[in-house]
Write a protein that holds these residues in place. Structure first.
Motif, PDB file in Angstrom:
ATOM      1  N   HIS A  19       0.815  -1.215   0.000  1.00  0.00           N
ATOM      2  CA  HIS A  19       0.000   0.000   0.000  1.00  0.00           C
ATOM      3  C   HIS A  19       0.854   1.273   0.000  1.00  0.00           C
ATOM      4  O   HIS A  19       0.432   2.310  -0.522  1.00  0.00           O
ATOM      5  CB  HIS A  19      -0.941   0.005   1.200  1.00  0.00           C
ATOM      6  CG  HIS A  19      -1.956   1.094   1.136  1.00  0.00           C
ATOM      7  ND1 HIS A  19      -3.079   1.025   0.342  1.00  0.00           N
ATOM      8  CD2 HIS A  19      -2.012   2.309   1.743  1.00  0.00           C
ATOM      9  CE1 HIS A  19      -3.786   2.139   0.470  1.00  0.00           C
ATOM     10  NE2 HIS A  19      -3.166   2.934   1.312  1.00  0.00           N
ATOM     11  N   GLN A  20       2.036   1.178   0.578  1.00  0.00           N
ATOM     12  CA  GLN A  20       2.877   2.374   0.719  1.00  0.00           C
ATOM     13  C   GLN A  20       3.627   2.733  -0.562  1.00  0.00           C
ATOM     14  O   GLN A  20       4.116   3.851  -0.690  1.00  0.00           O
ATOM     15  CB  GLN A  20       3.862   2.167   1.875  1.00  0.00           C
ATOM     16  CG  GLN A  20       3.146   2.006   3.212  1.00  0.00           C
ATOM     17  CD  GLN A  20       4.085   1.763   4.367  1.00  0.00           C
ATOM     18  OE1 GLN A  20       4.340   0.622   4.728  1.00  0.00           O
ATOM     19  NE2 GLN A  20       4.610   2.823   4.960  1.00  0.00           N
ATOM     20  N   VAL A  21       3.730   1.767  -1.474  1.00  0.00           N
ATOM     21  CA  VAL A  21       4.522   2.034  -2.679  1.00  0.00           C
ATOM     22  C   VAL A  21       3.796   1.781  -3.999  1.00  0.00           C
ATOM     23  O   VAL A  21       4.100   2.417  -5.012  1.00  0.00           O
ATOM     24  CB  VAL A  21       5.845   1.215  -2.683  1.00  0.00           C
ATOM     25  CG1 VAL A  21       6.788   1.701  -1.596  1.00  0.00           C
ATOM     26  CG2 VAL A  21       5.608  -0.295  -2.551  1.00  0.00           C
ATOM     27  N   HIS A 114       0.351  -6.663   5.200  1.00  0.00           N
ATOM     28  CA  HIS A 114       1.039  -5.524   5.807  1.00  0.00           C
ATOM     29  C   HIS A 114       0.000  -4.410   6.000  1.00  0.00           C
ATOM     30  O   HIS A 114      -0.156  -3.522   5.162  1.00  0.00           O
ATOM     31  CB  HIS A 114       2.205  -5.067   4.929  1.00  0.00           C
ATOM     32  CG  HIS A 114       3.153  -4.128   5.635  1.00  0.00           C
ATOM     33  ND1 HIS A 114       4.500  -4.375   5.795  1.00  0.00           N
ATOM     34  CD2 HIS A 114       2.942  -2.942   6.248  1.00  0.00           C
ATOM     35  CE1 HIS A 114       5.066  -3.378   6.462  1.00  0.00           C
ATOM     36  NE2 HIS A 114       4.136  -2.475   6.746  1.00  0.00           N
ATOM     37  N   PHE A 115      -0.750  -4.541   7.074  1.00  0.00           N
ATOM     38  CA  PHE A 115      -1.770  -3.577   7.528  1.00  0.00           C
ATOM     39  C   PHE A 115      -3.051  -3.524   6.699  1.00  0.00           C
ATOM     40  O   PHE A 115      -4.138  -3.428   7.250  1.00  0.00           O
ATOM     41  CB  PHE A 115      -1.221  -2.150   7.643  1.00  0.00           C
ATOM     42  CG  PHE A 115      -0.138  -1.973   8.671  1.00  0.00           C
ATOM     43  CD1 PHE A 115      -0.042  -2.825   9.766  1.00  0.00           C
ATOM     44  CD2 PHE A 115       0.799  -0.953   8.560  1.00  0.00           C
ATOM     45  CE1 PHE A 115       0.959  -2.658  10.720  1.00  0.00           C
ATOM     46  CE2 PHE A 115       1.797  -0.774   9.509  1.00  0.00           C
ATOM     47  CZ  PHE A 115       1.876  -1.627  10.586  1.00  0.00           C
ATOM     48  N   THR A 116      -2.955  -3.506   5.359  1.00  0.00           N
ATOM     49  CA  THR A 116      -4.169  -3.291   4.570  1.00  0.00           C
ATOM     50  C   THR A 116      -4.994  -4.565   4.433  1.00  0.00           C
ATOM     51  O   THR A 116      -4.466  -5.660   4.299  1.00  0.00           O
ATOM     52  CB  THR A 116      -3.818  -2.747   3.174  1.00  0.00           C
ATOM     53  OG1 THR A 116      -2.669  -3.445   2.695  1.00  0.00           O
ATOM     54  CG2 THR A 116      -3.529  -1.273   3.234  1.00  0.00           C
ATOM     55  N   GLU A 369       3.608   7.193   4.268  1.00  0.00           N
ATOM     56  CA  GLU A 369       3.724   6.821   5.678  1.00  0.00           C
ATOM     57  C   GLU A 369       2.352   6.917   6.362  1.00  0.00           C
ATOM     58  O   GLU A 369       2.128   7.717   7.262  1.00  0.00           O
ATOM     59  CB  GLU A 369       4.792   7.698   6.354  1.00  0.00           C
ATOM     60  CG  GLU A 369       5.026   7.443   7.827  1.00  0.00           C
ATOM     61  CD  GLU A 369       5.324   5.991   8.203  1.00  0.00           C
ATOM     62  OE1 GLU A 369       5.900   5.251   7.393  1.00  0.00           O
ATOM     63  OE2 GLU A 369       4.956   5.605   9.325  1.00  0.00           O
ATOM     64  N   TRP A 370       1.400   6.098   5.888  1.00  0.00           N
ATOM     65  CA  TRP A 370       0.101   5.946   6.526  1.00  0.00           C
ATOM     66  C   TRP A 370      -0.546   7.287   6.894  1.00  0.00           C
ATOM     67  O   TRP A 370      -0.555   8.185   6.069  1.00  0.00           O
ATOM     68  CB  TRP A 370       0.216   4.990   7.726  1.00  0.00           C
ATOM     69  CG  TRP A 370       0.862   3.697   7.318  1.00  0.00           C
ATOM     70  CD1 TRP A 370       2.119   3.252   7.649  1.00  0.00           C
ATOM     71  CD2 TRP A 370       0.310   2.678   6.451  1.00  0.00           C
ATOM     72  NE1 TRP A 370       2.367   2.029   7.055  1.00  0.00           N
ATOM     73  CE2 TRP A 370       1.288   1.651   6.324  1.00  0.00           C
ATOM     74  CE3 TRP A 370      -0.895   2.512   5.769  1.00  0.00           C
ATOM     75  CZ2 TRP A 370       1.083   0.507   5.553  1.00  0.00           C
ATOM     76  CZ3 TRP A 370      -1.107   1.366   5.004  1.00  0.00           C
ATOM     77  CH2 TRP A 370      -0.128   0.382   4.908  1.00  0.00           C
ATOM     78  N   ILE A 371      -0.989   7.433   8.138  1.00  0.00           N
ATOM     79  CA  ILE A 371      -1.737   8.660   8.455  1.00  0.00           C
ATOM     80  C   ILE A 371      -0.881   9.924   8.297  1.00  0.00           C
ATOM     81  O   ILE A 371      -1.405  11.015   8.144  1.00  0.00           O
ATOM     82  CB  ILE A 371      -2.422   8.636   9.860  1.00  0.00           C
ATOM     83  CG1 ILE A 371      -1.415   8.444  10.982  1.00  0.00           C
ATOM     84  CG2 ILE A 371      -3.500   7.580   9.936  1.00  0.00           C
ATOM     85  CD1 ILE A 371      -2.069   8.541  12.376  1.00  0.00           C
TER      86      ILE A 371
END
Ligand code: BGC
Length: 411
Positions: A19-21, A114-116, A369-371
């Motif tokens: 999700h981050q990339v 990974h979180f999502t 970086e998420w929030i």
């Protein structure tokens, strides 16, 4: 100057998370959360760094820098966009990514969650629903059947203990914000049934996630390929300030040992550390104004990784892989120094006979970086988000050279 040679086959690399990339992860719950009215996300993830399309040159670049491993996650929301509907095309995408790693002599370290979480699962209570371990195992089994022969190391879930850590660090309770009610409404559940992996610090969620990990562990060991399986934890080096011994012990239990004790018998534990936490008689003591901090407000304390490796290894009694470690800063020289001191701590652990198998920094690239959005810079490679051009920073060359030589020098 002292030279230290790392063990043969030591894994050297950098980490990312889908999700981050990747960009445009539209079937995930995070995408929904980022776009809610009154969202706590600083900005939406959008195209991210378009790693979804640019992975061939990104992986080639990591290999060129000197790394032999790359940790990334495969995205459940892409692979199973609706309950029970699997996408062959997305599985093929990740198969091509794994093949690209092998072409460049890179060992893929694959995280399955990974979180999502897929948005359809949130409508069923997410990580608070007792059927989720079964659903997770079904996805893992399906993905492993398609990809297992190309995996080198597998992480089932990333940082199930993060919500407990956040509950100590954040000055507010996310579950008590208006955002929480809006989010619950968006997924059609009651606020106390909103099973968001990253944010719910309840024992029920810990049990459900650990049950999911167990089922995934078994599924991965019975599928194709033969590779070590573990999970990763967010570990801060908990240190007692004066009078804080019993509070620090309490924090260690809640933040680390309640998880580490469940991992005995796994193939490894992924240690992910950024800083230390000083604990006084009333709880965490925040670093003062005179203390140097990263962009997340944590103390510059590279030796933390040594403390968490020792603790994880002594409680879980299994090999350790450092799956994340780094310093978010606009000052890359400070990041480079952080790595120098962190590696000295890792080397000290190895000298003391602790079984550390690898060091993968966070992060390969500046990313979402998420929030906090795109402001915090963790990457060893900078990314111009207009042109998507990649530029390795001095810390990338330095760490890559250490990786290639498998040795480094300490003062
Ligand atoms: C997570 C990453 C995150 C990093 C830096 C870890 O908690 O696994 O996704 O970007 O820390 O905050």
């Amino acid at each position: 100057m002292k030279e230290y040679i790392f063990p043969k086959d030591f894994m050297w690399g950098a980490s990312t998370a889908a999700h981050q990339v990747e960009g445009n992860n539209i079937n995930s719950e995070s995408w929904v959360l980022e776009h809610l009215p009154g969202t706590i996300y600083a900005e939406p993830s959008g195209d991210a760094i378009d790693h979804y399309h640019r992975y061939p040159s990104d992986i080639a670049l990591l290999a060129e820098l000197g790394f032999n491993s790359y940790r990334f996650s495969i995205e459940w929301a892409r692979i199973e966009p609706e309950d029970g509907e699997f996408s062959y095309a997305e599985l093929e995408h990740y198969r091509r990514m794994l093949a690209a790693c092998h072409e460049h002599g890179i060992k893929p370290v694959v995280t399955f969650h990974h979180f999502t979480t897929p948005r359809w699962l949130m409508r069923q209570g997410g990580w608070l629903d007792e059927k989720t371990p079964e659903r997770f195992a079904r996805y893992v089994e399906r993905a492993a059947k398609h990809l297992g022969d190309l995996i080198s190391v597998a992480c089932t879930v990333n940082e199930p203990n993060l919500p407990v850590l956040l509950s100590k660090i954040l000055p507010f309770k996310i579950e008590e914000t208006p955002f929480w009610n809006t989010a619950a409404q968006a997924f059609g559940v009651l606020p106390d049934q909103l099973g968001l992996f990253q944010f719910v610090a309840r024992p029920r969620m810990r049990e459900i996630i650990l049950a999911a990990h167990r089922r995934a562990f078994d599924a991965l060991h019975s599928g194709p390929g033969s590779f070590p399986v573990g999970l990763t934890l967010a570990l801060v080096d908990i240190q007692a300030a004066e009078g804080g011994e019993s509070k620090a012990a309490e924090f260690r239990r809640e933040l680390a040992d309640d998880y580490l004790e469940q991992l005995r018998g796994d193939d490894f534990v992924g240690v992910q550390t950024y800083s230390r936490m000083l604990v006084g008689p009333h709880g965490m003591i925040r670093p003062g104004d005179d203390v140097e901090k990263n962009q997340m407000g944590e103390e510059y304390y590279p030796e933390a990784i040594g403390g968490t490796i020792r603790h994880a290894s002594s409680v879980a009694g299994i090999p350790v892989i450092v799956t994340e470690n780094g310093f978010s800063s606009t000052d890359d020289f400070r990041r480079l120094e952080y790595f120098q001191y962190a590696l000295r701590s890792v080397a000290n652990c190895l000298e003391d006979g602790i079984d550390v198998r690898g060091y993968l920094c966070w992060s390969a690239f500046d990313n979402f970086e998420w929030i906090s959005g795109y402001r915090p810079l963790f990457g060893i490679i900078a990314v111009d988000r207009e042109t998507q051009q990649r530029s390795p920073k001095p810390s990338a060359y330095w760490l890559g050279n250490v990786a290639r030589a498998n040795r480094t020098q300490f003062k």
